[in-house]
Design a protein around this motif. Structure first.
Motif, PDB file in Angstrom:
ATOM      1  N   ASP A   1       0.630  -1.130  -0.086  1.00  0.00           N
ATOM      2  CA  ASP A   1       0.066   0.148  -0.099  1.00  0.00           C
ATOM      3  C   ASP A   1       0.780   1.291  -0.013  1.00  0.00           C
ATOM      4  OD1 ASP A   1      -2.250  -1.775   0.136  1.00  0.00           O
ATOM      5  OD2 ASP A   1      -2.435  -1.349   2.337  1.00  0.00           O
ATOM      6  N   LEU A   2       2.060   1.068   0.376  1.00  0.00           N
ATOM      7  CA  LEU A   2       2.944   2.393   0.313  1.00  0.00           C
ATOM      8  C   LEU A   2       3.823   2.686  -0.673  1.00  0.00           C
ATOM      9  CD1 LEU A   2       4.384   2.066   4.356  1.00  0.00           C
ATOM     10  CD2 LEU A   2       2.475   3.352   3.255  1.00  0.00           C
ATOM     11  N   ALA A   3       3.445   1.865  -1.878  1.00  0.00           N
ATOM     12  CA  ALA A   3       4.381   1.824  -3.078  1.00  0.00           C
ATOM     13  C   ALA A   3       3.776   3.167  -3.684  1.00  0.00           C
ATOM     14  CB  ALA A   3       4.283   0.553  -3.821  1.00  0.00           C
ATOM     15  N   GLU A   4       4.712   4.084  -4.273  1.00  0.00           N
ATOM     16  CA  GLU A   4       4.271   5.163  -5.082  1.00  0.00           C
ATOM     17  C   GLU A   4       4.531   4.848  -6.548  1.00  0.00           C
ATOM     18  OE1 GLU A   4       5.929   8.855  -3.586  1.00  0.00           O
ATOM     19  OE2 GLU A   4       4.804   8.648  -1.735  1.00  0.00           O
ATOM     20  N   GLU A   5       3.518   5.118  -7.196  1.00  0.00           N
ATOM     21  CA  GLU A   5       3.958   5.131  -8.655  1.00  0.00           C
ATOM     22  C   GLU A   5       4.326   6.710  -9.368  1.00  0.00           C
ATOM     23  OE1 GLU A   5       0.587   3.254 -10.774  1.00  0.00           O
ATOM     24  OE2 GLU A   5       0.971   1.301  -9.845  1.00  0.00           O
ATOM     25  N   GLY A   6       5.303   6.775 -10.012  1.00  0.00           N
ATOM     26  CA  GLY A   6       5.517   8.276 -10.497  1.00  0.00           C
ATOM     27  C   GLY A   6       6.267   9.010  -9.629  1.00  0.00           C
ATOM     28  N   GLY A   7       6.886   8.442  -8.326  1.00  0.00           N
ATOM     29  CA  GLY A   7       7.547   9.097  -7.336  1.00  0.00           C
ATOM     30  C   GLY A   7       8.910   9.207  -7.759  1.00  0.00           C
ATOM     31  N   PHE A   8       9.849   9.607  -6.629  1.00  0.00           N
ATOM     32  CA  PHE A   8      11.163   9.741  -6.948  1.00  0.00           C
ATOM     33  C   PHE A   8      11.906   8.124  -6.536  1.00  0.00           C
ATOM     34  CE2 PHE A   8      10.637  14.103  -6.636  1.00  0.00           C
ATOM     35  CZ  PHE A   8      11.684  14.779  -7.410  1.00  0.00           C
ATOM     36  N   VAL A   9      12.775   7.984  -7.195  1.00  0.00           N
ATOM     37  CA  VAL A   9      13.794   6.849  -6.846  1.00  0.00           C
ATOM     38  C   VAL A   9      15.206   7.107  -6.697  1.00  0.00           C
ATOM     39  CG1 VAL A   9      12.149   5.053  -8.300  1.00  0.00           C
ATOM     40  CG2 VAL A   9      14.071   6.026  -9.409  1.00  0.00           C
ATOM     41  N   GLU A  10      16.053   6.216  -6.162  1.00  0.00           N
ATOM     42  CA  GLU A  10      17.329   6.358  -5.839  1.00  0.00           C
ATOM     43  C   GLU A  10      17.962   5.590  -6.724  1.00  0.00           C
ATOM     44  OE1 GLU A  10      19.640   6.824  -1.684  1.00  0.00           O
ATOM     45  OE2 GLU A  10      19.231   4.702  -2.471  1.00  0.00           O
ATOM     46  N   VAL A  11      18.839   6.100  -7.504  1.00  0.00           N
ATOM     47  CA  VAL A  11      19.904   5.573  -8.354  1.00  0.00           C
ATOM     48  C   VAL A  11      21.515   5.726  -8.190  1.00  0.00           C
ATOM     49  CG1 VAL A  11      20.703   5.477 -10.765  1.00  0.00           C
ATOM     50  CG2 VAL A  11      18.117   5.967 -10.181  1.00  0.00           C
ATOM     51  N   GLN A  12      22.247   4.639  -7.851  1.00  0.00           N
ATOM     52  CA  GLN A  12      23.728   4.760  -7.823  1.00  0.00           C
ATOM     53  C   GLN A  12      24.452   4.546  -8.922  1.00  0.00           C
ATOM     54  OE1 GLN A  12      24.572   2.201  -4.474  1.00  0.00           O
ATOM     55  NE2 GLN A  12      26.897   2.423  -4.673  1.00  0.00           N
ATOM     56  N   PHE A  13      25.563   5.197  -9.096  1.00  0.00           N
ATOM     57  CA  PHE A  13      26.437   5.026 -10.402  1.00  0.00           C
ATOM     58  C   PHE A  13      27.807   4.154  -9.724  1.00  0.00           C
ATOM     59  CE2 PHE A  13      23.490   8.486 -10.871  1.00  0.00           C
ATOM     60  CZ  PHE A  13      23.000   8.050 -12.279  1.00  0.00           C
ATOM     61  N   LYS A  14      28.631   4.775 -10.087  1.00  0.00           N
ATOM     62  CA  LYS A  14      30.018   4.015  -9.987  1.00  0.00           C
ATOM     63  C   LYS A  14      30.361   4.299  -8.530  1.00  0.00           C
ATOM     64  CE  LYS A  14      34.952   3.640 -11.067  1.00  0.00           C
ATOM     65  NZ  LYS A  14      36.153   4.153 -11.969  1.00  0.00           N
ATOM     66  N   ASN A  15      30.545   3.502  -7.704  1.00  0.00           N
ATOM     67  CA  ASN A  15      31.283   3.367  -6.091  1.00  0.00           C
ATOM     68  C   ASN A  15      30.066   4.338  -5.308  1.00  0.00           C
ATOM     69  OD1 ASN A  15      33.381   2.077  -6.910  1.00  0.00           O
ATOM     70  ND2 ASN A  15      34.625   3.678  -7.404  1.00  0.00           N
ATOM     71  N   THR A  16      30.346   5.588  -5.180  1.00  0.00           N
ATOM     72  CA  THR A  16      29.753   6.473  -3.993  1.00  0.00           C
ATOM     73  C   THR A  16      28.672   7.362  -4.770  1.00  0.00           C
ATOM     74  OG1 THR A  16      31.597   7.724  -3.601  1.00  0.00           O
ATOM     75  CG2 THR A  16      31.491   5.763  -2.352  1.00  0.00           C
ATOM     76  N   ARG A  17      28.649   7.407  -6.178  1.00  0.00           N
ATOM     77  CA  ARG A  17      27.922   8.377  -6.361  1.00  0.00           C
ATOM     78  C   ARG A  17      26.410   8.099  -6.383  1.00  0.00           C
ATOM     79  NH1 ARG A  17      26.547  10.819 -11.775  1.00  0.00           N
ATOM     80  NH2 ARG A  17      27.433   9.070 -12.637  1.00  0.00           N
ATOM     81  N   LYS A  18      25.660   8.794  -6.084  1.00  0.00           N
ATOM     82  CA  LYS A  18      24.065   8.428  -6.036  1.00  0.00           C
ATOM     83  C   LYS A  18      23.264   9.914  -6.537  1.00  0.00           C
ATOM     84  CE  LYS A  18      23.502   5.246  -2.490  1.00  0.00           C
ATOM     85  NZ  LYS A  18      22.835   4.930  -1.024  1.00  0.00           N
TER      86      LYS A  18
END
Length: 454
Positions: free
Chosen positions: A36-53
């Motif tokens: 029920d807490l899942a949001e459609e169209g919200g923000f997501v966190e994306v991680q790239f190489k090593n520590t960059r997010k």
């Protein structure tokens, strides 16, 4: 029933995998199993190489899960990253890291990565190491006091970020021109610290585990040598510094606990007065609540170890103008407490084997002792009738009357054969308990019945 249990365990495994740490610096999603807490169209966190997010808006309302590889908006072009967090916790992470949108508009998620996007991504990543080595040579030729620690290409290969370390401000405008002409890409220079460089490179710390800066730690707090002093650690630079050549971040982990424990210990500035001499504070053990005092300040001379309780007692006596004979407790008043033992010694791998062998030896000794006692009792019982018979044969002393039962028993034994006494002794040994009670009715002998009939 078994089918329901299997489905339940499968669902638990899936929910655990969705919330577990799949990549370094990933956040545990403890709300992943609540649909029920899942949001459609919200923000997501994306991680790239090593520590960059980065945080991107899912404007296309894609069904994204943790671990999906997506193509996101970049300036210019697009970048390739991995989704590390979705749902309600993303907003909490954005607030924690003080996220600011790019030019007032958030960056967006384009699509889930296609095979063509992945080919360009792998080609760009293959050039990172050679680019870093060559850029170091170029910076050395330009006599720049800086060190290029890492190079990260964008997913489409049109841009690269050069991470460098410098103690002072560096004019790298000429370096940017040379790098752009050499590699035919857009160049972005980003300065990082020594701890951030260790986090990007990664490694194993002296504790044998992955570095905290590359596993979970993102916010770096300054570390002082006072943290080592509170914990009574030796000020040895080789032991207090990490792979980044800075003080270890883990020195701050237990400082608060030591500060609270120090409040319950005597102050180092207070000296203890006795009739013989004066004692100065040397060091303390907060775990055992013991204080070490010395007769010479800052030197281990005539060292005396006492408990914190005894130290407070001596301090109160000194305030009253009383000087005790010594710092130690009297033999009659000394509290009896169990000393703390080493945890590693108590948790030995062979502690159960030693207890088992000692128990077996103890049981073996008890069993052999019981057998010997049983044999001796059987032998004594078997020999008792014969001793009685021998004792009855001896003439009685004058003035000592003889009992009628003994005279009848001796006559019966003299009239019977030798097998009768032995049989009676063995039956008594087998049929009687240790306390003298009868275990089962005794067996009757045919010879005894014939004598009674006669």
């Amino acid at each position: 029933m078994e089918y329901q249990l299997e489905n339940k365990t499968t669902s638990l495994r899936k929910s655990a995998c969705n919330g577990c740490h799949q990549q370094p610096l990933s956040t545990y999603d403890w709300l992943c199993d609540i649909p029920d807490l899942a949001e459609e169209g919200g923000f997501v966190e994306v991680q790239f190489k090593n520590t960059r997010k980065g945080y991107y808006l899912n404007s296309e309302r894609l069904e994204l899960h943790k671990g999906d590889v997506v193509a996101v908006e970049a300036n210019p072009g697009h970048d390739i990253g991995t989704v590390t967090l979705t749902g309600k916790l993303v907003k909490l992470q954005m607030r924690k890291h003080r996220y600011n949108s790019h030019n007032g508009e958030p960056l967006k998620v384009y699509r889930i990565a296609r095979p063509g996007d992945m080919e360009k991504y792998h080609e760009a990543k293959a050039r990172e190491y050679d680019t870093m080595i060559q850029s170091r040579q170029i910076s050395a030729e330009l006599n720049l006091d800086m060190k290029i620690g890492d190079v990260e290409y964008q997913g489409d290969g049109n841009k690269a970020i050069f991470y460098y370390i410098a103690d002072e401000r560096v004019d790298f405008r000429q370096l940017i021109r040379v790098l752009a002409d050499t590699f035919h890409i857009r160049v972005e220079m980003k300065q990082i610290g020594a701890r951030q460089e260790a986090g990007r490179i990664g490694g194993i710390g002296p504790c044998g585990r992955q570095l905290c800066c590359s596993a979970w730690k993102m916010n770096f707090v300054s570390v002082n040598t006072s943290a080592a002093r509170y914990q009574d650690l030796a000020l040895n630079p080789q032991k207090l510094t990490g792979l980044c050549a800075k003080l270890k971040c883990c020195l701050n982990y237990e400082v608060d606990a030591y500060v609270e424990a120090r409040k319950k210990m005597p102050s180092p500035e207070i000296t203890l007065e006795t009739k013989e001499q004066t004692y100065h504070y040397f060091k303390a053990d907060v775990f055992r609540r013991e204080v070490v005092y010395s007769t010479v300040p800052n030197a281990p001379v005539n060292v005396t170890v006492i408990s914190a309780r005894r130290a407070f007692e001596v301090i109160s006596l000194n305030k009253q103008g009383i000087k005790p004979e010594s710092l130690a407790f009297d033999d009659k008043k000394e509290p009896s407490g169990k000393e703390s033992s080493d945890i590693l010694t108590d948790n030995s791998l062979t502690r159960f084997d030693e207890a088992l062998t000692s128990r077996k030896r103890r049981n073996g000794r008890n069993g052999s002792r019981d057998n010997r006692q049983g044999d001796s009792r059987t032998a004594s019982d078997s020999m008792q009738p014969a001793r009685r018979a021998q004792g009855n044969r001896t003439p009685a002393r004058e003035g000592t009357p003889r009992v009628e039962g003994e005279r009848r028993e001796s006559a019966r034994e003299r009239s019977g054969d030798a097998r009768f006494s032995n049989l009676r002794g063995t039956e008594r040994a087998r049929g009687m308990r240790r306390d003298g009670s009868e275990r089962r009715p005794p067996r009757r002998n045919n010879q005894q019945e014939e004598r009674k009939e006669e």
